[in-house]
Design a protein around this motif. Structure first.
Motif, PDB file in Angstrom:
ATOM      1  N   THR A  80       0.834  -1.207   0.000  1.00  0.00           N
ATOM      2  CA  THR A  80       0.000   0.000   0.000  1.00  0.00           C
ATOM      3  C   THR A  80       0.860   1.245   0.000  1.00  0.00           C
ATOM      4  N   SER A  81       1.933   1.218   0.769  1.00  0.00           N
ATOM      5  CA  SER A  81       2.859   2.354   0.791  1.00  0.00           C
ATOM      6  C   SER A  81       3.504   2.558  -0.579  1.00  0.00           C
ATOM      7  N   VAL A  82       3.863   1.459  -1.238  1.00  0.00           N
ATOM      8  CA  VAL A  82       4.452   1.552  -2.577  1.00  0.00           C
ATOM      9  C   VAL A  82       3.480   2.202  -3.550  1.00  0.00           C
ATOM     10  N   GLU A  83       2.211   1.804  -3.486  1.00  0.00           N
ATOM     11  CA  GLU A  83       1.212   2.381  -4.392  1.00  0.00           C
ATOM     12  C   GLU A  83       1.016   3.873  -4.122  1.00  0.00           C
ATOM     13  N   LEU A  84       0.984   4.276  -2.858  1.00  0.00           N
ATOM     14  CA  LEU A  84       0.862   5.692  -2.530  1.00  0.00           C
ATOM     15  C   LEU A  84       2.063   6.485  -3.023  1.00  0.00           C
ATOM     16  N   LEU A  85       3.250   5.909  -2.897  1.00  0.00           N
ATOM     17  CA  LEU A  85       4.452   6.581  -3.386  1.00  0.00           C
ATOM     18  C   LEU A  85       4.437   6.678  -4.906  1.00  0.00           C
ATOM     19  N   ARG A  86       3.919   5.644  -5.571  1.00  0.00           N
ATOM     20  CA  ARG A  86       3.837   5.691  -7.031  1.00  0.00           C
ATOM     21  C   ARG A  86       2.929   6.820  -7.493  1.00  0.00           C
TER      22      ARG A  86
END
Length: 273
Positions: A258-264
Motif C-alpha cells: 500500500t505504501s508503494v502504491e501511494l508513493l507511485r
C-alpha cells in the motif's frame, strides 16, 4: 469513465463481465489465505472447522518466545542492512545508466536485473559453492551480500523508471549556476527520484525479509531468519503459531505494498503525469 458513459449496451455488458471474471479469478487466488488466516485464532492446536473457540495464544507464542523472536530479529537486521546497501548501489547504478552516453546500456541492465530472471534455486546453489570456497557460509555478511544481489534489481528498475521522466536540464542549470555535483544531487535530483528510491527500498526490504531458499543454503543456526523457521516448522511440526506468523507477514506485506502504491501516485503527481 467517459468510455463507459458513451459505450453501447453490449460493450458495457462485456466490460462488466470482464470485471466479474477478473474478480472471480482474484477471489480464487486469495481464497486459501482467507480460509487459513482465521485458524490462527483457534483455541486448540488443530486445523479444524468449526473452531472450538477463539484465542490469541498463538500470537502470544509468536511475539514472546525466544525461538520466534530471535528469528524475527535476525530477519529485521538482515532486511534493513540489505535495504540500505541495495538502495545505495541500485541508485548509483540507475544514475549511471540514465546518462545518455552510457556505453552498453542494454547489456549492463541485463546483467543487473539477471537475478530476477535466474531461478532462485540456481542462484542459491551457485552462492553456496562460491561461499564454501571463500568461507562466507553461516555468516551474516554472506547472507546479507546474497540478499543484496537479489534486492538491488528492484532499486535499479524503480529508480530508472523515475529517471525516465527526469528533466536533466534542471541539473545542468544548477551546475551552470555554480553548484557542486553533490549539491546538485541533494537539492535537485534526489527530491525528484526519492519516491522511486523509497518504492524500490520497500521492495528490497520485502525481498530480503521473505526470502527462504538462499537462507536455507547459506544461513547457519545463528542466522535463522523468520522464513527459514517457518519452513522448518512446516516440515517438522505443524503448529498454529506458523499460521499466526504467516498472518503477521501477510498484514505487513499489505501495508508495504500500500505504501508503494501511494508513493507511485505521489511520483506521478510530481512528474505531472
Amino acid at each position: 469513465m467517459a468510455a463507459c458513459v458513451y459505450a453501447s449496451p453490449m460493450e458495457k455488458g462485456w466490460y462488466y463481465l470482464h470485471r466479474c471474471i477478473c474478480g472471480a479469478v482474484l477471489l480464487f487466488l486469495i481464497a486459501p489465505i482467507l480460509i487459513i488466516v482465521p485458524l490462527s485464532f483457534n483455541s486448540v492446536p488443530f486445523f479444524t472447522y468449526p473452531m472450538a473457540g477463539l484465542s490469541l495464544r498463538w500470537y502470544e507464542e509468536f511475539f514472546f518466545t525466544d525461538r520466534w523472536q530471535g528469528a524475527l530479529h535476525n530477519s529485521i537486521f538482515v532486511a534493513v542492512s540489505v535495504t540500505l546497501l541495495s538502495t545505495v548501489l541500485g541508485t548509483l547504478a540507475a544514475l549511471g545508466l540514465s546518462r545518455p552516453n552510457f556505453p552498453w546500456r542494454a547489456a549492463v541492465m541485463g546483467v543487473l536485473i539477471s537475478p530476477l530472471v535466474v531461478p532462485i534455486v540456481i542462484t542459491a546453489v551457485g552462492v553456496y559453492f562460491f561461499y564454501a570456497e571463500v568461507g562466507l557460509l553461516n555468516t551474516y555478511a554472506g547472507l546479507i551480500m546474497a540478499h543484496v544481489t537479489l534486492a538491488t534489481p528492484f532499486i535499479v528498475i524503480t529508480v530508472t523508471a523515475t529517471l525516465m521522466g527526469f528533466d536533466h536540464t534542471l541539473a545542468r542549470a544548477a551546475a551552470g549556476l555554480g553548484a557542486p555535483p553533490i549539491t546538485v544531487f541533494l537539492k535537485v535530483t534526489l527530491p525528484l527520484i526519492l519516491p522511486g528510491m523509497i518504492s524500490g527500498s520497500l521492495f528490497a526490504f520485502l525481498t530480503s525479509f521473505d526470502e527462504t531458499v538462499v537462507a536455507l543454503f547459506v544461513a547457519g543456526p545463528a542466522q535463522r531468519t523468520l522464513p527459514k523457521v517457518l519452513f522448518s516448522g512446516i516440515r517438522e511440526e505443524i503448529s498454529p503459531t506458523i499460521i499466526a506468523a504467516a498472518t503477521v507477514l501477510i498484514l505487513f506485506s499489505i501495508a508495504m505494498l500500500t505504501s508503494v502504491e501511494l508513493l507511485r501516485r505521489r511520483s506521478e503527481r510530481l512528474r505531472g503525469i
